[in-house]
Design a protein around this motif. Structure first.
Motif, mmCIF file in Angstrom:
data_model
loop_
_atom_site.group_PDB
_atom_site.id
_atom_site.type_symbol
_atom_site.label_atom_id
_atom_site.label_comp_id
_atom_site.label_asym_id
_atom_site.label_seq_id
_atom_site.Cartn_x
_atom_site.Cartn_y
_atom_site.Cartn_z
ATOM 1 N N THR A 4 27.078 23.088 31.423
ATOM 2 C CA THR A 4 28.074 23.791 30.630
ATOM 3 C C THR A 4 28.520 25.003 31.434
ATOM 4 N N ARG A 5 29.794 25.370 31.267
ATOM 5 C CA ARG A 5 30.355 26.509 31.981
ATOM 6 C C ARG A 5 30.919 27.508 30.988
ATOM 7 N N LYS A 6 30.803 28.782 31.357
ATOM 8 C CA LYS A 6 31.298 29.859 30.504
ATOM 9 C C LYS A 6 31.960 30.907 31.398
ATOM 10 N N LEU A 7 33.173 31.299 31.026
ATOM 11 C CA LEU A 7 33.864 32.395 31.699
ATOM 12 C C LEU A 7 33.563 33.674 30.926
ATOM 13 N N THR A 8 33.068 34.681 31.628
ATOM 14 C CA THR A 8 32.824 35.989 31.026
ATOM 15 C C THR A 8 33.787 36.984 31.643
ATOM 16 N N MET A 9 34.563 37.638 30.779
ATOM 17 C CA MET A 9 35.491 38.676 31.204
ATOM 18 C C MET A 9 34.937 40.012 30.711
ATOM 19 N N VAL A 10 34.742 40.943 31.630
ATOM 20 C CA VAL A 10 34.144 42.229 31.287
ATOM 21 C C VAL A 10 35.210 43.311 31.404
ATOM 22 N N ASP A 28 38.482 23.930 35.815
ATOM 23 C CA ASP A 28 37.800 23.909 37.107
ATOM 24 C C ASP A 28 38.530 24.685 38.196
ATOM 25 N N ASP A 29 39.853 24.680 38.183
ATOM 26 C CA ASP A 29 40.604 25.318 39.265
ATOM 27 C C ASP A 29 41.100 26.722 38.909
ATOM 28 N N LEU A 30 40.427 27.365 37.984
ATOM 29 C CA LEU A 30 40.798 28.707 37.555
ATOM 30 C C LEU A 30 40.639 29.687 38.719
ATOM 31 N N THR A 31 41.641 30.553 38.907
ATOM 32 C CA THR A 31 41.590 31.515 40.009
ATOM 33 C C THR A 31 41.375 32.929 39.475
ATOM 34 N N VAL A 35 42.836 34.869 35.992
ATOM 35 C CA VAL A 35 41.966 35.591 35.052
ATOM 36 C C VAL A 35 42.393 37.054 34.965
ATOM 37 N N ASP A 36 42.657 37.675 36.113
ATOM 38 C CA ASP A 36 43.106 39.076 36.108
ATOM 39 C C ASP A 36 44.400 39.239 35.316
ATOM 40 N N GLU A 37 45.322 38.306 35.464
ATOM 41 C CA GLU A 37 46.587 38.366 34.728
ATOM 42 C C GLU A 37 46.343 38.274 33.218
ATOM 43 N N ALA A 38 45.478 37.360 32.815
ATOM 44 C CA ALA A 38 45.162 37.201 31.387
ATOM 45 C C ALA A 38 44.462 38.445 30.847
ATOM 46 N N MET A 39 43.528 38.981 31.626
ATOM 47 C CA MET A 39 42.809 40.180 31.181
ATOM 48 C C MET A 39 43.751 41.368 31.056
ATOM 49 N N GLN A 40 44.667 41.524 32.020
ATOM 50 C CA GLN A 40 45.611 42.637 31.945
ATOM 51 C C GLN A 40 46.531 42.491 30.735
ATOM 52 N N ALA A 41 46.932 41.272 30.428
ATOM 53 C CA ALA A 41 47.758 41.029 29.236
ATOM 54 C C ALA A 41 46.991 41.407 27.969
ATOM 55 N N ALA A 56 40.354 49.555 28.529
ATOM 56 C CA ALA A 56 41.161 50.402 29.397
ATOM 57 C C ALA A 56 41.386 49.764 30.760
ATOM 58 N N THR A 57 40.361 49.110 31.298
ATOM 59 C CA THR A 57 40.467 48.514 32.631
ATOM 60 C C THR A 57 39.663 47.221 32.716
ATOM 61 N N ILE A 58 40.005 46.439 33.732
ATOM 62 C CA ILE A 58 39.245 45.233 34.061
ATOM 63 C C ILE A 58 38.044 45.669 34.886
ATOM 64 N N LYS A 59 36.856 45.232 34.486
ATOM 65 C CA LYS A 59 35.660 45.550 35.267
ATOM 66 C C LYS A 59 35.308 44.390 36.196
ATOM 67 N N GLU A 60 35.156 43.182 35.621
ATOM 68 C CA GLU A 60 34.836 42.001 36.423
ATOM 69 C C GLU A 60 34.992 40.753 35.570
#
Length: 72
Positions: A4-10, A28-31, A35-41, A56-60
């Motif tokens: 199983t795979r999980k994307l964690t956005m911090v 699978d081909d997520l870049t 992810v940065d674009e989605a997080m900023q949105a 306030a900001t993207i950490k990782e």
């Protein structure tokens, strides 16, 4: 055996705390750029709010893969 795979956005909140947002089964081909674009949105649209504090900001961001093995 199954993976199983999980994307964690911090995100860093405006009070200095961190907030983790998890999504299961990222493609699978997520870049990093996607992810940065989605997080900023999410930040720009005030989509993250915890205890009155907004992102306030993207950490990782990272993907965790877990392998489950059934014992027989």
């Amino acid at each position: 055996m199954a993976d199983t795979r999980k994307l964690t956005m911090v995100f860093s909140l405006d009070n200095g705390d961190d907030f983790k947002y998890n999504l299961t089964d990222p493609k699978d081909d997520l870049t990093k750029a996607q992810v940065d674009e989605a997080m900023q949105a999410m930040i720009d649209n005030n989509a993250i709010l915890k205890d009155g504090h907004g992102a306030a900001t993207i950490k990782e961001a990272y993907i965790t893969t877990t392998t489950q093995t059934v014992l027989e």
